[in-house]
Design a protein around this motif. Structure first.
Motif, PDB file in Angstrom:
ATOM      1  N   LEU A 109       0.821  -1.204   0.000  1.00 41.11           N
ATOM      2  CA  LEU A 109       0.000   0.000   0.000  1.00 41.11           C
ATOM      3  C   LEU A 109       0.856   1.256   0.000  1.00 41.11           C
ATOM      4  O   LEU A 109       0.584   2.208  -0.714  1.00 41.11           O
ATOM      5  N   LEU A 291     -10.032   5.004   1.290  1.00 43.80           N
ATOM      6  CA  LEU A 291     -10.097   3.608   0.867  1.00 43.80           C
ATOM      7  C   LEU A 291     -11.074   3.347  -0.273  1.00 43.80           C
ATOM      8  O   LEU A 291     -11.149   2.227  -0.769  1.00 43.80           O
ATOM      9  N   THR A 298      -9.307  -2.124  -1.532  1.00 44.81           N
ATOM     10  CA  THR A 298      -8.226  -1.465  -0.803  1.00 44.81           C
ATOM     11  C   THR A 298      -8.326  -1.714   0.695  1.00 44.81           C
ATOM     12  O   THR A 298      -7.315  -1.708   1.401  1.00 44.81           O
TER      13      THR A 298
END
Length: 321
Positions: A109, A291, A298
């Motif tokens: 991420l 998100l 995600t």
């Protein structure tokens, strides 16, 4: 890290409901065991392995989620590369230092370790005393710019982030349409092993437990391995007495629990307003802005993790503190 704890609790709530629906004798997904305590998780991974680790909740701990918030969301808002941010976390126990060294961090991420340094609250006090600093000298900033909290708040649990209470209420409503107000704990074999049940017409619908300290953890593990475990969910903490008794804070110089300080901290926590994570406008906004929605792909990368077993090679996180 209240916002990070909100995320962790909300994701744990959703995971418990999902596990409850998927559970069967052939493929048991229950009980679900909390995973916010790094001492317990490290013990489960390094010593226990299967059949225990599949029962660990996959929601990341508040510390891990805070790392993602800082190195991904905050970094992008400030137009900074994650490696240009040095993220320091203050925690109640030394095992949080080991948690920062988990192999799944850095993540895809944000390609940077979530926490660069972890200091215990006791170490912070030592630094302040040695440097003649006072809390009053420090200006309190906010990570989220215009998203400011009006006051300090906590979760419903004086010794932890209240996973049991929040998940119990959510499950009661989601699974059985039962509204639960105050959660009533029943102390069993000792003060660090307590039980909560939801009953209707003489039938136990949900049976939760809180198991603190390794003596109680070992009893939980033994019964779980024997297949004689009556609980749907267990809030597991390695420290007897919970997180407030963490060795990084409420201890005297000779390593004993400072009872007077512990009572004082319990009083402060009890007097701090509690807010259900579901009601946090900040968290709901971050689900969308950061998100892409509460159910987006995600979310799995940012808010969930996986666990290793005893067969994995040792690493730097096996340091003996």
């Amino acid at each position: 890290m209240t916002i990070a704890a909100d995320f962790s609790i909300l994701e744990s709530q959703k995971e418990f409901v999902r596990r409850y629906h998927q559970h069967s004798e052939e493929e048991p997904t229950l009980p679900m065991l909390t995973s916010a305590c790094p001492g317990w998780v490290r013990y489960a991974e390094r010593v226990l392995g299967h059949p225990i680790t599949p029962h660990l909740c996959t929601a990341k701990s508040p510390q891990q989620i805070m790392g993602s918030l800082v190195k991904d969301y905050f970094a992008r808002r400030q137009n900074l590369s994650p490696d240009k941010i040095f993220h320091v976390i203050v925690a109640p126990c030394y095992d949080k230092k080991l948690e920062a060294l988990r192999e799944d961090v850095p993540t895809a991420l944000h390609s940077s370790r979530g926490a660069d340094c972890v200091l215990t609250s006791g170490e912070i006090v030592q630094i302040m005393e040695q440097s003649d600093l006072s809390v009053k000298d420090a200006a309190v900033d906010t990570l989220f710019g215009d998203q400011k909290e009006e006051e300090v708040r906590c979760h419903d649990g004086t010794s932890s982030d209240g996973y049991l209470a929040h998940i119990f209420r959510h499950a009661a409503k989601e699974l059985f349409n039962e509204d639960v107000g105050a959660v009533t704990y029943r102390t069993l074999r000792n003060k660090d092993f307590r039980e909560v049940t939801l009953e209707k017409n003489g039938e136990v619908l949900l049976r939760f437990a809180a198991a603190y300290g390794f003596r109680n953890i070992q009893n939980v593990v033994l019964k779980l391995k024997k297949g004689k475990f009556p609980y749907h969910f267990v809030e597991v903490l390695a420290c007897a007495g919970g997180c407030l008794s963490g060795r990084g804070q409420a201890h005297t110089e000779d390593g004993r629990v400072d009872r007077a300080l512990l009572r004082q901290m319990e009083g402060v926590c009890a007097a701090t307003p509690a807010q259900p994570p579901e009601t946090s406008a900040q968290v709901q906004g971050l689900y969308q802005e950061w998100l892409g929605g509460a159910d987006s792909p995600t979310v799995q990368a940012a808010l969930h993790t996986a666990y290793q077993g005893p067969g994995q090679p040792a690493s730097s996180r096996d340091i003996k503190w």
